[in-house]
Design a protein around this motif. Structure first.
Motif, PDB file in Angstrom:
ATOM      1  N   VAL A  40      -3.359   6.246  -0.102  1.00 59.13           N
ATOM      2  CA  VAL A  40      -1.890   6.212  -0.079  1.00 59.13           C
ATOM      3  C   VAL A  40      -1.399   7.460  -0.814  1.00 59.13           C
ATOM      4  CG1 VAL A  40      -1.546   3.726   0.116  1.00 59.13           C
ATOM      5  CG2 VAL A  40      -1.958   4.722  -2.128  1.00 59.13           C
ATOM      6  N   PRO A  41      -0.174   7.925  -0.513  1.00 56.47           N
ATOM      7  CA  PRO A  41       0.271   9.132  -1.201  1.00 56.47           C
ATOM      8  C   PRO A  41       0.385   8.923  -2.714  1.00 56.47           C
ATOM      9  CG  PRO A  41       2.028   8.245   0.175  1.00 56.47           C
ATOM     10  CD  PRO A  41       0.785   7.492   0.505  1.00 56.47           C
ATOM     11  N   CYS A  42       0.753   7.706  -3.108  1.00 55.43           N
ATOM     12  CA  CYS A  42       1.019   7.432  -4.525  1.00 55.43           C
ATOM     13  C   CYS A  42       0.761   5.953  -4.744  1.00 55.43           C
ATOM     14  CB  CYS A  42       2.490   7.752  -4.832  1.00 55.43           C
ATOM     15  SG  CYS A  42       2.997   7.336  -6.513  1.00 55.43           S
ATOM     16  N   SER A  43       0.282   5.583  -5.924  1.00 57.18           N
ATOM     17  CA  SER A  43       0.066   4.153  -6.167  1.00 57.18           C
ATOM     18  C   SER A  43       1.397   3.395  -6.074  1.00 57.18           C
ATOM     19  CB  SER A  43      -0.610   3.930  -7.525  1.00 57.18           C
ATOM     20  OG  SER A  43       0.142   4.538  -8.550  1.00 57.18           O
ATOM     21  N   GLY A  44       2.492   4.113  -6.294  1.00 54.22           N
ATOM     22  CA  GLY A  44       3.813   3.501  -6.164  1.00 54.22           C
ATOM     23  C   GLY A  44       4.128   3.050  -4.747  1.00 54.22           C
ATOM     24  N   LYS A  45       3.330   3.537  -3.777  1.00 50.40           N
ATOM     25  CA  LYS A  45       3.550   3.148  -2.380  1.00 50.40           C
ATOM     26  C   LYS A  45       2.924   1.798  -2.064  1.00 50.40           C
ATOM     27  CE  LYS A  45       4.154   3.501   2.136  1.00 50.40           C
ATOM     28  NZ  LYS A  45       4.047   2.056   2.327  1.00 50.40           N
ATOM     29  N   VAL A  46       2.043   1.306  -2.939  1.00 53.10           N
ATOM     30  CA  VAL A  46       1.316   0.071  -2.637  1.00 53.10           C
ATOM     31  C   VAL A  46       2.253  -1.119  -2.796  1.00 53.10           C
ATOM     32  CG1 VAL A  46      -0.650  -1.371  -3.191  1.00 53.10           C
ATOM     33  CG2 VAL A  46      -0.838   1.107  -3.385  1.00 53.10           C
ATOM     34  N   ASP A  47       2.494  -1.772  -1.680  1.00 52.78           N
ATOM     35  CA  ASP A  47       3.440  -2.861  -1.568  1.00 52.78           C
ATOM     36  C   ASP A  47       2.747  -4.158  -1.988  1.00 52.78           C
ATOM     37  OD1 ASP A  47       5.376  -4.620  -0.475  1.00 52.78           O
ATOM     38  OD2 ASP A  47       5.949  -3.025   0.915  1.00 52.78           O
ATOM     39  N   THR A  48       3.479  -5.060  -2.613  1.00 55.94           N
ATOM     40  CA  THR A  48       2.897  -6.378  -2.897  1.00 55.94           C
ATOM     41  C   THR A  48       2.405  -7.019  -1.603  1.00 55.94           C
ATOM     42  OG1 THR A  48       5.225  -6.944  -3.099  1.00 55.94           O
ATOM     43  CG2 THR A  48       3.896  -7.206  -5.051  1.00 55.94           C
ATOM     44  N   LEU A  49       3.109  -6.751  -0.514  1.00 55.51           N
ATOM     45  CA  LEU A  49       2.699  -7.337   0.767  1.00 55.51           C
ATOM     46  C   LEU A  49       1.322  -6.854   1.196  1.00 55.51           C
ATOM     47  CD1 LEU A  49       5.917  -7.289   2.969  1.00 55.51           C
ATOM     48  CD2 LEU A  49       4.774  -9.234   1.899  1.00 55.51           C
ATOM     49  N   HIS A  50       1.021  -5.548   0.908  1.00 58.05           N
ATOM     50  CA  HIS A  50      -0.293  -5.026   1.283  1.00 58.05           C
ATOM     51  C   HIS A  50      -1.381  -5.765   0.513  1.00 58.05           C
ATOM     52  CE1 HIS A  50       1.983  -1.004   2.018  1.00 58.05           C
ATOM     53  NE2 HIS A  50       2.180  -1.867   2.986  1.00 58.05           N
ATOM     54  N   ILE A  51      -1.116  -5.989  -0.763  1.00 59.30           N
ATOM     55  CA  ILE A  51      -2.109  -6.656  -1.598  1.00 59.30           C
ATOM     56  C   ILE A  51      -2.283  -8.101  -1.121  1.00 59.30           C
ATOM     57  CG2 ILE A  51      -2.693  -7.326  -3.958  1.00 59.30           C
ATOM     58  CD1 ILE A  51      -0.896  -4.987  -4.914  1.00 59.30           C
ATOM     59  N   MET A  52      -1.157  -8.765  -0.865  1.00 59.16           N
ATOM     60  CA  MET A  52      -1.225 -10.158  -0.421  1.00 59.16           C
ATOM     61  C   MET A  52      -1.908 -10.267   0.933  1.00 59.16           C
ATOM     62  SD  MET A  52      -0.191 -11.925  -2.839  1.00 59.16           S
ATOM     63  CE  MET A  52      -0.053 -13.562  -2.126  1.00 59.16           C
ATOM     64  N   LYS A  53      -1.635  -9.281   1.794  1.00 55.32           N
ATOM     65  CA  LYS A  53      -2.265  -9.293   3.117  1.00 55.32           C
ATOM     66  C   LYS A  53      -3.785  -9.181   2.962  1.00 55.32           C
ATOM     67  CE  LYS A  53      -2.232  -8.398   7.702  1.00 55.32           C
ATOM     68  NZ  LYS A  53      -1.574  -9.190   8.731  1.00 55.32           N
TER      69      LYS A  53
END
Lengths: 144, 1006
Positions: A40-53
């Motif tokens: 990802v370009p930045c860890s700030g881009k990591v969405d809670t939804l991505h983690i939950m998915k």
């Protein structure tokens, strides 16, 4: 009984963590193959939804890896990521998934050794925790 | 055949050479970048961290290295030196001599097999490890290849056989070639002083005495101990570490040089802070110093942090010697301080010698070859008003070879040298030589037709996994219509095959199973584009760096993981969309704000290279602060320089000077800005359209209320004294005593930074006053004398000529009381430990500069620019981009950035011109494709994105939804992740391909 091999997703920021992973490779450091990186370009881009998915689909652990505090290429993306991960950990407990399955880590681009160490330790921890409860119901098959 | 006179030869590939090369290449110029070393990067690549941010250096510089190597305008020639330079500016013939590398770069894959066969010899660890046949200086060495020192190789045949690619050629020989170039930029830097000749410090005898650079290497993750701080003598962590400053610098003893190296105070502080950061109370850090010279932007705050936050102990003295205690293995430092003239001894586990810069004999030889003059210290000679021009027209110098300096100043000079070098070249042709590309095929709506190409990279991938089997596996994945092994996928031959396959098989997506996208994505993107596909339709599965290299001894694991990675990439690329890089038409005119030395120099350079310049000044006339200065420290006449400069600027056909102009509004994007002014006594409104903006708005003379300044006629500032010496010499001749007080209004809580120029101003005025009146007694009351670089010579001269320097502490400042038409100054002398009083005919206060708070605040608000803590404009990157501001198309020069002397202002003005030339050489501005986009239908106007953005870009527009200007978006995606309505997507990293990768990874086959 065969040893449990967890599947771990590592969201790595392009500027530090992903580069550190490459560094670990160029230094020929060994870390468990269980860890699969999504850039990802930045860890700030990591969405809670991505983690939950990832957890919903059966990942046993998720790492969010960004730059060292204060060194974020995008100033504060890693701070936001940490807030999000911390929030999510509380939420996971509520639904019966161990909070430790999700972790925020930081490193600089030169820290190949740190990347290898963190992924090794995290994999061990997840191995001890056992399979993600989401998977527990069905029979678990290795990816071909 | 490119136009030869569009080429610049850059000698030296450290950060300075790289910066000059990049500025020139961005401006459409061709560069031959040579270095006598085997890889590019110079000194900075050996550092662990850089001050004052304590960032990891490699992360800061690595993008520059790869950018440099792949830039089509830059030809990198390592192991190369200049052996002759004939002709003149604009038309030089340079003879280049290339030493043999003994490795064929076309074949070398940087696999490291030769290093494995010779394991002790891969890294470069000056002084801590011997250098052996193969040497790759640091992990990201560019070009990514090894080099061999054949003389040290004992078994050539074994070495040749060690290489699986057959790249080692023991018969390689020296080659000589001639190049036509229009200008030369010298960026060769300097070496660090080798203290082994100083018996009193025992360097080379006691293993725990190391140089600053060696300490960096020990702390560095890529160093000999992998970043573990241990004593070289016994491998145990030290508990007490000491730094000794000015080793070999600022001295008169054998082996010493007289100048100050300018960077050692900061690097010692950095090393001490980093040590304390990592080990806190487990380690004690002590710095022995003479004057703490933290004169750069925000460096004083760093010094304060070292003392107050980290507890670094600072001891003012010049230690006499180091003696090793055989019993304990500890090192004893003996020293005398102001408090006690008796020698004190103290034990340490490790001692770091802060060594400074030295010009090498090699550099002197190069100067003779190039025919340029050196100064008395063997650095390249430059002039006060011409900071980067050498004595030979067309040959420019930047960085440490000009004078000792740190990275930001090197970067400024490098850009300045690029600016002046390009004046000797033919004007840049329109279009910037872009290659003709086939039209892009529209693939929207098509089902994915994915081609997978798996590299073997010799043994690197092929040694751990069966590449053909992996390709066969990939061929069965959904959407894949072609899958094959590609050998060395990055070789020219393989790229041609990939291109042909894209066309023949009508592919619309490509996956490369190979190395890291960090290094090779650009190459494969260009390949797709050349084959008529959008460059964002390729994805790389990093099966080398993140798989086969890691699991090379576990082929089964490597294979399973490689399959996972390929499956993720295929799933991800299926969701990839064709994207357009955001572009804008470029307005080639430039707005320069501020008509002082910096603004006028920037305007002149830009106008001389064909750009229309609007030079707007708030005052009624040009000149700025320098109008008040009469002489430089070196004795150059400032008023005649200023008169000449103002004349040139006023007469230039392409410069429009607008005085009494106040900025009132501002709109637009980089490359097409509109700035509104109120002009003249009538305050009429005028709007100027421009592509770029240079802020050269300067600072103000600081006039603090202290020491009866403005109340008593005998109390003046250094600036006023400068004029008195020039205009009323008879007054100075009558004076019996002259006293100066340093740091008045600087380095105090209200204005914590050092004003940088005051120590040199004081020395300058003291020496000139003594010229007029040699019998006068001159006292300079100071805190630290900060005569960095060659100005140290003037400090030494002042001492020689009897100027009395007395240090004072902030808690016991001098006391000033009127005494008729004189003033009485009482102060404590720390050496004799008593209070003294002097009645002075003149008290000159070194008041320095202050930020023009009103002007910078207004401009920062109007232009949305960031400011430093002290209120000055904040540069984009404190080390590598000191002249660029956070908003693209904005550049800063002179004291608007930080206090500077005239020479330094001119250098940054020329640097700003260079940055503008680079930007405006293009007809459009490319903003990349990774930007956040808002779906207005979904936006709930909740302001989360407005708060989340690190750059303050999103705003709520008139239609009541969040708008993100693609020209301002940096592409981090924080807003997209935070948006609760999922109304924001970051292009290239949308949710769909990320989810698809997760699906691809976690899909279960029954």
């Amino acid at each position: 009984m065969e040893q449990f091999e967890p599947t771990i997703v590592a969201f790595c920021c392009h500027y530090c963590a992903y580069t550190a992973a490459d560094m670990a490779g160029s230094m020929r450091l060994v870390y468990p193959p269980n860890v699969k990186i999504i850039r990802v370009p930045c860890s700030g881009k990591v969405d809670t939804l991505h983690i939950m998915k990832a957890l919903e689909k059966g990942a046993d652990g998720v790492l969010v890896a960004g730059c060292l505090e204060g060194d974020c290429h995008f100033k504060t993306g890693n701070v936001k990521a940490l807030q999000r991960v911390t929030y999510l950990q509380g939420y996971l407990e509520e639904i019966g998934i161990e909070a430790e399955r999700v972790q925020m880590v930081t490193m600089s681009a030169g820290m190949g050794g740190r990347f290898a160490r963190i992924t090794t330790e995290f994999t061990e921890k997840i191995r001890e925790l056992g399979p993600n409860p989401v998977n527990a119901g069905g029979s678990r098959l290795a990816a071909s | 055949m490119p136009n030869q006179n569009n080429t610049v030869l850059v000698i030296g590939s450290g950060v300075g050479g790289m910066k000059a090369a990049m500025d020139l290449s961005e401006a459409g110029r061709d560069v031959v970048l040579i270095d006598q070393a085997a890889s590019i990067g110079g000194l900075m690549t050996r550092l662990d961290r850089t001050f004052p941010t304590n960032n990891c250096d490699l992360c800061t510089i690595a993008p520059n290295l790869s950018e440099n190597a792949r830039d089509k305008h830059i030809e990198v020639l390592p192991l190369t030196q200049v052996s002759a330079l004939q002709g003149q500016a604009g038309d030089f013939t340079a003879t280049l001599t290339r030493a043999p590398r003994y490795i064929d770069m076309e074949k070398c894959t940087a696999c490291g097999e030769c290093h494995k066969a010779f394991p002790e010899c891969v890294r470069f660890e000056p002084g801590l490890d011997h250098r052996a046949p193969t040497c790759m200086r640091y992990p990201q060495a560019t070009p990514q290849a090894f080099s061999i020192d054949m003389e040290k190789c004992e078994d050539t045949a074994a070495l040749v056989n060690a290489c699986p690619a057959g790249a080692i050629n023991p018969d390689d020989g020296e080659r000589t070639e001639e190049r036509q170039v229009g200008a030369v930029v010298l960026a060769i830097g300097a070496e660090l002083f080798d203290p082994s000749g100083l018996e009193n410090f025992g360097y080379g005898v006691y293993p725990d005495v190391v140089t600053g650079l060696e300490y960096e290497r020990i702390m560095s993750a890529s160093g000999p101990t992998g970043g573990e701080l241990v004593r070289p003598s016994n491998g145990k962590p030290p508990q007490r570490v000491a730094w000794i400053q000015c080793v070999g610098s600022r001295g008169i003893n054998r082996e010493d040089v007289s100048y100050c190296s300018g960077v050692c105070c900061m690097y010692a502080l950095k090393e001490a802070i980093v040590t304390k950061e990592r080990f806190q109370d487990d380690i004690e850090a002590t710095i022995f110093y003479m004057d703490m010279r933290t004169y750069g932007k925000d460096y004083e705050l760093y010094y304060d942090r070292a003392k107050k936050t980290y507890g670094v102990r600072l001891e003012r003295c010049r230690p006499h010697s180091i003696i090793s205690d055989a019993a304990s293995g500890q090192l004893t430092i003996s020293y005398a301080t102001d408090a006690s003239s008796a020698l004190t001894t103290e034990k340490f586990d490790m001692v770091v010698l802060s060594t400074g810069f030295r010009v090498t004999e090699n550099a002197c030889q190069l100067a003779r070859v190039l025919g340029i003059e050196l100064n008395e210290h063997n650095f390249a000679r430059t002039q006060s008003f011409s900071p980067v021009a050498t004595s030979r027209p067309g040959v420019y110098v930047c960085g440490v070879f000009e004078s000792p300096k740190d990275i930001p100043e090197t970067m400024m000079q490098a850009s300045a040298a690029a600016c002046l070098a390009s004046k000797n070249l033919v004007p840049v042709a329109a279009g910037n030589g872009e290659a003709e590309l086939p039209p892009e095929r529209d693939v929207s709506g098509e089902e994915p037709r994915i081609g997978v190409f798996v590299c073997d990279c010799e043994q690197n991938i092929g040694g751990a996994v069966d590449v053909d089997a992996l390709a066969a596996y990939a061929g069965k994945l959904p959407g894949v219509v072609l899958s094959q092994s590609a050998g060395h996928g990055c070789s020219r031959e393989a790229l041609e095959k990939i291109k042909a396959a894209i066309v023949e098989q009508n592919l619309n997506r490509v996956v490369i199973g190979g190395c890291s996208p960090r290094t090779h994505e650009n190459l494969f993107q260009n390949t797709l584009r050349e084959a008529g596909l959008n460059k964002y339709l390729v994805e790389m599965a990093n099966i080398r760096d993140q798989d086969t290299w890691v699991h090379m001894n576990y082929p089964e694991m490597a294979m399973t993981k490689a399959k996972d990675l390929i499956r993720m990439a295929v799933a991800g690329v299926a969701q990839a969309q064709a994207l357009k890089d955001n572009t804008l038409p470029m307005n080639k005119d430039v707005l320069v704000l501020g008509g002082g030395v910096s603004g006028m120099n920037a305007a002149l350079e830009l106008a001389d290279q064909g750009h229309r310049v609007y030079l707007a000044e708030q005052a009624g006339h040009l000149g700025g602060m320098a109008l008040a200065v009469r002489k430089t420290l070196e004795g150059d006449d400032v008023p005649s320089y200023m008169a000449d400069l103002i004349e040139k600027v006023s007469q230039h056909a392409l410069i429009e000077v607008i005085t009494q102009a106040i900025v009132v509004d501002h709109f637009g994007m980089p490359g097409m800005y509109k700035t509104g002014f109120q002009i003249g006594p009538r305050m009429y409104y005028r709007q100027i359209e421009h592509g770029a903006t240079v802020l050269a708005t300067g600072a103000t003379h600081n006039v603090p209320r202290a020491y009866s300044l403005g109340e008593h006629a005998a109390v003046t500032t250094q600036i006023e004294l400068d004029s008195v010496i020039e205009d009323q010499p008879e007054r100075v001749k009558d004076w019996g005593q002259l006293v100066m007080i340093q740091c008045v209004g600087s380095r105090v809580p209200e204005n914590p930074n050092c004003s940088r120029i005051c120590c040199q101003s004081a020395i300058k005025n003291a020496l000139r006053a003594l010229d007029l009146n040699p019998d006068m007694r001159v006292f300079i009351l100071y805190r630290d004398m900060r005569t960095y670089g060659f100005s140290e010579d003037y400090y030494a001269e002042a001492r020689r000529r009897g100027v009395i320097f007395v240090r004072y502490e902030t808690d016991t400042p001098p006391e000033v009381t009127p005494d008729g038409d004189k003033v009485k100054i009482a102060f404590a002398d720390p050496i004799i430990g008593r209070k003294l009083a002097v009645t002075a005919d003149c008290l000159a206060l070194s008041t320095g500069m202050a930020v023009n708070e009103e002007a910078t605040e207004d401009l920062a608000t109007i232009f949305h620019l960031n400011r430093s803590l002290d209120g000055s404009f904040l540069e984009e990157h404190i080390k590598l981009r000191p002249t660029d501001l956070s908003i693209p198309g904005f550049f800063v020069a002179g004291s608007a950035h930080a206090p500077k002397n005239i020479k330094e202002c001119i250098a940054q003005a020329q640097a700003a011109a260079s940055r503008v030339l680079s930007m405006l050489s293009k007809d459009t501005i490319n903003l990349g494709a990774t930007v956040a986009r808002v779906d207005p239908e979904k936006c709930a106007t909740c302001l989360v994105c407005v708060r989340a953005c690190p750059y303050g870009v999103p705003f709520i527009n008139e239609d009541r939804y969040s708008e993100i200007d693609p020209a301002k978006c940096h592409g981090c995606g924080t807003c997209a992740a935070e948006c609760p309505a999922k109304a924001i997507e970051l292009t290239r990293f949308e949710d769909a391909p990320i989810m698809a990768r997760l699906e691809g990874l976690l899909e279960r086959s029954a």
